[in-house]
Design a protein around this motif. Structure first.
Motif, PDB file in Angstrom:
ATOM      1  N   GLU A 457       0.817  -1.214   0.000  1.00 34.12           N
ATOM      2  CA  GLU A 457       0.000   0.000   0.000  1.00 34.12           C
ATOM      3  C   GLU A 457       0.851   1.265   0.000  1.00 34.12           C
ATOM      4  O   GLU A 457       0.472   2.275  -0.593  1.00 34.12           O
ATOM      5  CB  GLU A 457      -0.935  -0.007   1.206  1.00 34.12           C
ATOM      6  CG  GLU A 457      -2.023   1.061   1.169  1.00 34.12           C
ATOM      7  CD  GLU A 457      -2.979   0.882  -0.006  1.00 34.12           C
ATOM      8  OE1 GLU A 457      -3.513   1.900  -0.507  1.00 34.12           O
ATOM      9  OE2 GLU A 457      -3.182  -0.271  -0.437  1.00 34.12           O
ATOM     10  N   LYS A 458       2.024   1.216   0.623  1.00 39.95           N
ATOM     11  CA  LYS A 458       2.853   2.420   0.732  1.00 39.95           C
ATOM     12  C   LYS A 458       3.413   2.880  -0.618  1.00 39.95           C
ATOM     13  O   LYS A 458       3.850   4.020  -0.744  1.00 39.95           O
ATOM     14  CB  LYS A 458       3.989   2.198   1.730  1.00 39.95           C
ATOM     15  CG  LYS A 458       5.027   1.184   1.301  1.00 39.95           C
ATOM     16  CD  LYS A 458       6.128   0.993   2.346  1.00 39.95           C
ATOM     17  CE  LYS A 458       7.129   2.102   2.298  1.00 39.95           C
ATOM     18  NZ  LYS A 458       8.355   1.791   3.105  1.00 39.95           N
ATOM     19  N   TYR A 459       3.368   1.990  -1.622  1.00 46.33           N
ATOM     20  CA  TYR A 459       3.922   2.345  -2.935  1.00 46.33           C
ATOM     21  C   TYR A 459       2.840   2.692  -3.968  1.00 46.33           C
ATOM     22  O   TYR A 459       3.166   3.056  -5.091  1.00 46.33           O
ATOM     23  CB  TYR A 459       4.777   1.198  -3.473  1.00 46.33           C
ATOM     24  CG  TYR A 459       5.919   0.825  -2.564  1.00 46.33           C
ATOM     25  CD1 TYR A 459       7.044   1.638  -2.463  1.00 46.33           C
ATOM     26  CD2 TYR A 459       5.861  -0.333  -1.786  1.00 46.33           C
ATOM     27  CE1 TYR A 459       8.090   1.299  -1.610  1.00 46.33           C
ATOM     28  CE2 TYR A 459       6.898  -0.682  -0.942  1.00 46.33           C
ATOM     29  CZ  TYR A 459       8.012   0.145  -0.847  1.00 46.33           C
ATOM     30  OH  TYR A 459       9.040  -0.184   0.006  1.00 46.33           O
ATOM     31  N   VAL A 460       1.564   2.581  -3.580  1.00 46.68           N
ATOM     32  CA  VAL A 460       0.480   2.788  -4.546  1.00 46.68           C
ATOM     33  C   VAL A 460       0.498   4.203  -5.103  1.00 46.68           C
ATOM     34  O   VAL A 460       0.479   4.420  -6.323  1.00 46.68           O
ATOM     35  CB  VAL A 460      -0.887   2.464  -3.898  1.00 46.68           C
ATOM     36  CG1 VAL A 460      -2.024   2.905  -4.836  1.00 46.68           C
ATOM     37  CG2 VAL A 460      -1.003   0.976  -3.601  1.00 46.68           C
ATOM     38  N   ALA A 461       0.526   5.176  -4.234  1.00 44.20           N
ATOM     39  CA  ALA A 461       0.450   6.569  -4.683  1.00 44.20           C
ATOM     40  C   ALA A 461       1.626   6.918  -5.592  1.00 44.20           C
ATOM     41  O   ALA A 461       1.462   7.591  -6.619  1.00 44.20           O
ATOM     42  CB  ALA A 461       0.404   7.502  -3.482  1.00 44.20           C
ATOM     43  N   ARG A 462       2.815   6.468  -5.220  1.00 46.23           N
ATOM     44  CA  ARG A 462       4.005   6.775  -6.033  1.00 46.23           C
ATOM     45  C   ARG A 462       3.931   6.102  -7.388  1.00 46.23           C
ATOM     46  O   ARG A 462       4.295   6.708  -8.410  1.00 46.23           O
ATOM     47  CB  ARG A 462       5.260   6.322  -5.289  1.00 46.23           C
ATOM     48  CG  ARG A 462       6.562   6.548  -6.032  1.00 46.23           C
ATOM     49  CD  ARG A 462       6.796   7.992  -6.377  1.00 46.23           C
ATOM     50  NE  ARG A 462       8.107   8.184  -6.996  1.00 46.23           N
ATOM     51  CZ  ARG A 462       8.454   9.268  -7.690  1.00 46.23           C
ATOM     52  NH1 ARG A 462       7.588  10.268  -7.845  1.00 46.23           N
ATOM     53  NH2 ARG A 462       9.655   9.372  -8.221  1.00 46.23           N
ATOM     54  N   LEU A 463       3.420   4.893  -7.457  1.00 47.97           N
ATOM     55  CA  LEU A 463       3.300   4.211  -8.742  1.00 47.97           C
ATOM     56  C   LEU A 463       2.288   4.924  -9.631  1.00 47.97           C
ATOM     57  O   LEU A 463       2.511   5.075 -10.843  1.00 47.97           O
ATOM     58  CB  LEU A 463       2.896   2.741  -8.532  1.00 47.97           C
ATOM     59  CG  LEU A 463       2.744   1.894  -9.792  1.00 47.97           C
ATOM     60  CD1 LEU A 463       4.017   1.926 -10.648  1.00 47.97           C
ATOM     61  CD2 LEU A 463       2.399   0.443  -9.428  1.00 47.97           C
ATOM     62  N   VAL A 464       1.183   5.366  -9.043  1.00 49.93           N
ATOM     63  CA  VAL A 464       0.183   6.122  -9.820  1.00 49.93           C
ATOM     64  C   VAL A 464       0.815   7.385 -10.388  1.00 49.93           C
ATOM     65  O   VAL A 464       0.610   7.735 -11.558  1.00 49.93           O
ATOM     66  CB  VAL A 464      -1.034   6.471  -8.936  1.00 49.93           C
ATOM     67  CG1 VAL A 464      -1.959   7.464  -9.653  1.00 49.93           C
ATOM     68  CG2 VAL A 464      -1.808   5.213  -8.577  1.00 49.93           C
ATOM     69  N   GLU A 465       1.613   8.062  -9.570  1.00 47.76           N
ATOM     70  CA  GLU A 465       2.267   9.288 -10.035  1.00 47.76           C
ATOM     71  C   GLU A 465       3.224   9.011 -11.190  1.00 47.76           C
ATOM     72  O   GLU A 465       3.256   9.747 -12.179  1.00 47.76           O
ATOM     73  CB  GLU A 465       3.016   9.933  -8.864  1.00 47.76           C
ATOM     74  CG  GLU A 465       3.745  11.214  -9.239  1.00 47.76           C
ATOM     75  CD  GLU A 465       4.585  11.763  -8.098  1.00 47.76           C
ATOM     76  OE1 GLU A 465       5.374  12.700  -8.344  1.00 47.76           O
ATOM     77  OE2 GLU A 465       4.474  11.247  -6.970  1.00 47.76           O
ATOM     78  N   LEU A 466       3.994   7.956 -11.062  1.00 53.74           N
ATOM     79  CA  LEU A 466       4.980   7.636 -12.094  1.00 53.74           C
ATOM     80  C   LEU A 466       4.332   7.200 -13.397  1.00 53.74           C
ATOM     81  O   LEU A 466       4.893   7.415 -14.482  1.00 53.74           O
ATOM     82  CB  LEU A 466       5.928   6.535 -11.593  1.00 53.74           C
ATOM     83  CG  LEU A 466       6.891   6.925 -10.460  1.00 53.74           C
ATOM     84  CD1 LEU A 466       7.594   5.692  -9.916  1.00 53.74           C
ATOM     85  CD2 LEU A 466       7.917   7.944 -10.959  1.00 53.74           C
ATOM     86  N   ARG A 467       3.146   6.579 -13.292  1.00 55.22           N
ATOM     87  CA  ARG A 467       2.502   6.034 -14.489  1.00 55.22           C
ATOM     88  C   ARG A 467       1.249   6.811 -14.877  1.00 55.22           C
ATOM     89  O   ARG A 467       0.416   6.320 -15.649  1.00 55.22           O
ATOM     90  CB  ARG A 467       2.133   4.571 -14.239  1.00 55.22           C
ATOM     91  CG  ARG A 467       3.320   3.654 -13.924  1.00 55.22           C
ATOM     92  CD  ARG A 467       4.229   3.458 -15.110  1.00 55.22           C
ATOM     93  NE  ARG A 467       3.595   2.633 -16.128  1.00 55.22           N
ATOM     94  CZ  ARG A 467       4.026   2.523 -17.398  1.00 55.22           C
ATOM     95  NH1 ARG A 467       5.074   3.226 -17.789  1.00 55.22           N
ATOM     96  NH2 ARG A 467       3.406   1.745 -18.258  1.00 55.22           N
ATOM     97  N   LYS A 468       1.134   8.033 -14.391  1.00 55.28           N
ATOM     98  CA  LYS A 468      -0.085   8.787 -14.675  1.00 55.28           C
ATOM     99  C   LYS A 468      -0.220   9.112 -16.158  1.00 55.28           C
ATOM    100  O   LYS A 468      -1.339   9.219 -16.678  1.00 55.28           O
ATOM    101  CB  LYS A 468      -0.127  10.065 -13.842  1.00 55.28           C
ATOM    102  CG  LYS A 468       1.002  11.060 -14.128  1.00 55.28           C
ATOM    103  CD  LYS A 468       0.935  12.236 -13.164  1.00 55.28           C
ATOM    104  CE  LYS A 468       2.102  13.199 -13.404  1.00 55.28           C
ATOM    105  NZ  LYS A 468       2.072  14.325 -12.428  1.00 55.28           N
ATOM    106  N   ALA A 469       0.911   9.235 -16.845  1.00 55.35           N
ATOM    107  CA  ALA A 469       0.833   9.505 -18.288  1.00 55.35           C
ATOM    108  C   ALA A 469       0.192   8.351 -19.028  1.00 55.35           C
ATOM    109  O   ALA A 469      -0.340   8.520 -20.135  1.00 55.35           O
ATOM    110  CB  ALA A 469       2.225   9.778 -18.843  1.00 55.35           C
ATOM    111  N   LYS A 470       0.246   7.162 -18.423  1.00 63.59           N
ATOM    112  CA  LYS A 470      -0.375   5.976 -19.021  1.00 63.59           C
ATOM    113  C   LYS A 470      -1.787   5.750 -18.473  1.00 63.59           C
ATOM    114  O   LYS A 470      -2.417   4.742 -18.776  1.00 63.59           O
ATOM    115  CB  LYS A 470       0.483   4.737 -18.750  1.00 63.59           C
ATOM    116  CG  LYS A 470       1.883   4.809 -19.334  1.00 63.59           C
ATOM    117  CD  LYS A 470       1.856   4.873 -20.862  1.00 63.59           C
ATOM    118  CE  LYS A 470       3.267   4.881 -21.434  1.00 63.59           C
ATOM    119  NZ  LYS A 470       3.259   4.945 -22.929  1.00 63.59           N
TER     120      LYS A 470
END
Length: 704
Positions: A457-470
């Protein structure tokens, strides 16, 4: 002539190998050491593998003498015992033992510029000596000096012996064969110095480094040495500690017929009940004949009457007299086994031996040898040792997404125990512990077990940010983080770990895709490529790209070459980059050749510091004789260490062909060009493969 080795330079290693036993190997090593030492060279001594005395089976006499006479480190922990070699041979893992040889050498060399090593002698108890010497020379990149014997029937016989020994090390063309030293010249039944010096065996590539003339008195043992060997009773000590034995006589004649045998330096054996012979011997000694000693033999003691008559003569002549209660036939057998080794306390003999042998070794090759650049071709054992040492120095943390895979668990425990890396295992703790117990390994302090479910869960927000262009959503991110590789990649991106290794279960695509999406390329890198470290019998080569880029453009091929050059250098391999094609130089044409030409030019433009040439055919790049013929002016041809293939089809096919046909070990694919290191494993990887991949990743992390 004091050589000055710069910090970081490797000490030169010289392995002295005898063509057969009994030809003065220890004396020659003593002489070579002393010849260099008195020239002002910083020289050391090291014996990689202990060779026991045939009789005692627990003492290495030659090592003891050489340690006594040198500035070498005498730590027994730095020498491998014969039983360890036999175990390695039985388990077919002599290569692994060579890593210990390298580790011991590094610890023993100190600040020496040259380290002299004594090779093993092949005996009935050491049948593996030849193979072990070859492996040691290969592992350490040691130069080899052959030692042979002039006591042969013809010069052709000597040449045949040298040929046979040279072929065991790859033949005279191999640069590491320095030459030969020949002992026992000019004696009875031996070749003369002139015959040896005119032999066709010696030339500019294989030099005659020394000729030692026969001088029996140099090897003469003391009477006290004989007494200890025979365990004889001392009847009169006399000058036992200083008189030396040049020869032996079994006295079984009448005094009149034995006068010619009563010579200076002779040890006289005679039956204790031969009163006439005993009196003749003592009279001769009193007359100044300077006999070495008298040994009375047999179960019967000498007559008290005769001994009392002889005693004044014996005392005045200071003649050592011993008694041995055995027959003459038994004595001859004991004498055969005597004087095989120089006693460590015989300072005079050691001093005279090393001076005499040093005088017989030519010194006109020293300066050129010391100033010549040392070959930096790494043996597989040296390469693996270097990786491990660099990994230990790096102290990096590596995440292993396949945390409860049995091979991975064992590899992690090995890395942790050896201090090569701190390993993070992603799996349920109870599952990892169960696997560890099943595999019989202990998970120490350098291993961390993380339950993926507890941290996703602690990595969800960061992954969304990194892949928001997708267009990634939180739900998609949670689903993606179900994949251990993606979770490990996020830990790497966050800086919580320094590298990632996966692939024991996952495919290459599964392992590489998340890092390519998240980690991206390193600054200055426009792409990600890969190399394999190809561990051939005598060297380690770098092959790129054999796994990632299917059909690179000229610009991409140039980038692969640059990345592969830098990877080679990071792992201690001197890069000489060959751009491989189906033609060499201007001999061929076509789009494929032109691409390689363009890529070569691009490398030279972007990185003038890189030693690169192309297009080169594989044989022109790899084989010295072919390179000289096809590309005589090339700085790379015939000595390439980095091979850049024009496309994935060529690279993958070549690496697998070499791997299988040459029985080579291939480490990789090692990814290059990424911002942080990620490496893939074969799904058939062995534990050792995983261990070294973790180490490679740690080294990459230190350079990223």
């Amino acid at each position: 002539m004091r050589s000055a080795r710069k910090e970081g330079d490797m000490a030169k290693a010289i392995l002295v190998v005898a063509t057969h036993p009994g030809i003065g190997l220890t004396s020659t090593v003593l002489g070579l050491y002393h010849a260099l030492d008195r020239k002002g060279v910083k020289v050391g001594f090291h014996k990689p593998v202990m060779q026991y005395d045939v009789e005692s089976q627990d003492v290495d006499h030659s090592r003891a003498v050489l340690l006594h006479s040198s500035r070498a480190v005498g730590d027994d922990a730095l020498v491998i015992r014969p039983e360890a070699v036999q175990q390695a041979l039985d388990a077919d893992n002599l290569d692994e033992l060579m890593e210990t040889v390298i580790q011991n050498f590094e610890a023993a060399k100190g600040d020496a510029d040259v380290v002299i090593m004594e090779g093993l002698l092949e005996t009935p108890n050491v049948p593996y000596a030849g193979e072990c010497n070859r492996q040691i020379a290969r592992a350490l990149g040691a130069d080899v000096i052959l030692l042979s014997d002039a006591r042969v029937s013809s010069i052709a016989r000597l040449e045949n012996r040298l040929d046979f020994a040279a072929n065991a090390f790859g033949g005279y063309e191999k640069g590491h064969l320095l030459g030969a030293i020949v002992n026992y010249a000019d004696g009875a039944g031996a070749l003369s110095r002139a015959e040896i010096e005119n032999s066709k065996a010696f030339n500019a590539n294989f030099k005659l480094l020394g000729v030692i003339s026969s001088r029996p008195e140099i090897a003469a043992p003391r009477v006290s040495d004989l007494q200890q060997h025979l365990d004889a009773t001392v009847l009169f000590e006399g000058e036992s500690s200083t008189r030396r034995i040049l020869d032996y006589v079994l006295f079984a004649r009448t005094p009149a017929n034995a006068a010619d045998f009563l010579r200076p330096g002779y040890c006289i054996f005679l039956p204790a009940d031969r009163d006439d012979a005993l009196m003749a011997t003592t009279i001769s000694a009193k007359a100044g004949n300077n006999l070495a000693c008298l040994v009375l033999t047999g179960p019967l003691p000498a007559s008290d009457v005769v001994m009392n008559l002889c005693k004044p003569l014996i005392e005045e002549a200071k003649l050592p007299v011993l008694h041995l209660g055995t027959s003459s036939w038994e004595i001859s057998k004991l004498i055969e086994k005597f004087n095989r080794y120089i006693p460590v306390d015989d300072e005079q003999r050691i001093r005279e031996t090393k001076e005499y042998f040093a005088d017989g070794i030519k010194d006109d090759w020293f300066a050129g040898y010391l100033s010549a650049a040392r070959s930096v071709s790494l043996s597989p054992a040296a390469f693996r040792y270097q990786i491990v040492q660099r990994a230990i120095a790096a102290q990096k943390t590596i995440v292993l997404p396949e945390g409860d895979e049995p091979r991975t668990v064992v590899a992690a425990s090995i890395c942790a125990e050896r201090g090569m890396a701190r390993c993070v295992l992603l799996a349920k703790p109870e599952s990892v512990q169960a696997v560890a117990a099943q595999q019989g390994v202990t998970l120490g302090d350098n291993i961390t077990i993380i339950d993926p479910a507890a941290v996703r869960e602690k990595y969800v927000a960061r992954l969304v940010e990194l892949r928001k262009a997708k267009g990634m959503t939180e739900d998609q991110a949670r689903e993606a983080l179900e994949d251990g590789v993606m979770l490990g990649t996020m830990m790497l991106e966050a800086g919580e770990v320094d590298g990632l290794v996966s692939g024991a279960v996952h495919t290459t695509a599964n392992t590489i895709r998340p890092p390519l999406q998240i980690i991206k390329t390193a600054p200055g890198a426009s792409m990600v490529s890969s190399v394999f470290f190809m561990c051939l019998p005598d060297q380690v080569l770098v092959y790129g790209d054999c796994a990632i880029v299917p059909n690179p453009t000229a610009d991409e091929l140039a980038q692969i070459a640059i990345q592969s050059n830098d990877s080679a250098k990071a792992f201690g391999i001197e890069p000489r980059v060959a751009m491989i094609s189906y033609s060499t130089g201007s001999s061929g044409s076509g789009a494929d050749v032109e691409k390689v030409k363009e890529a070569t030019a691009k490398v030279r433009e972007l990185r003038p510091d890189i030693l690169v040439d192309g297009p080169l055919q594989y044989d022109a790049a790899a084989v010295e004789s072919v390179g000289k013929q096809k590309a005589p002016n090339s700085p790379v041809a015939g000595q390439a260490s980095v091979f850049i293939f024009p496309d994935l089809n060529t690279g993958n096919t070549t690496y697998k062909a070499v791997q299988r046909s040459a029985n080579a070990i291939s480490m990789g694919p090692v990814l290059q060009g990424m911002r942080k290191p990620v490496n893939d494993l074969s799904r058939g990887a062995l534990v050792d493969d995983i261990v070294y991949t973790i180490a490679i990743t740690a080294v990459q992390a230190a350079h990223s």
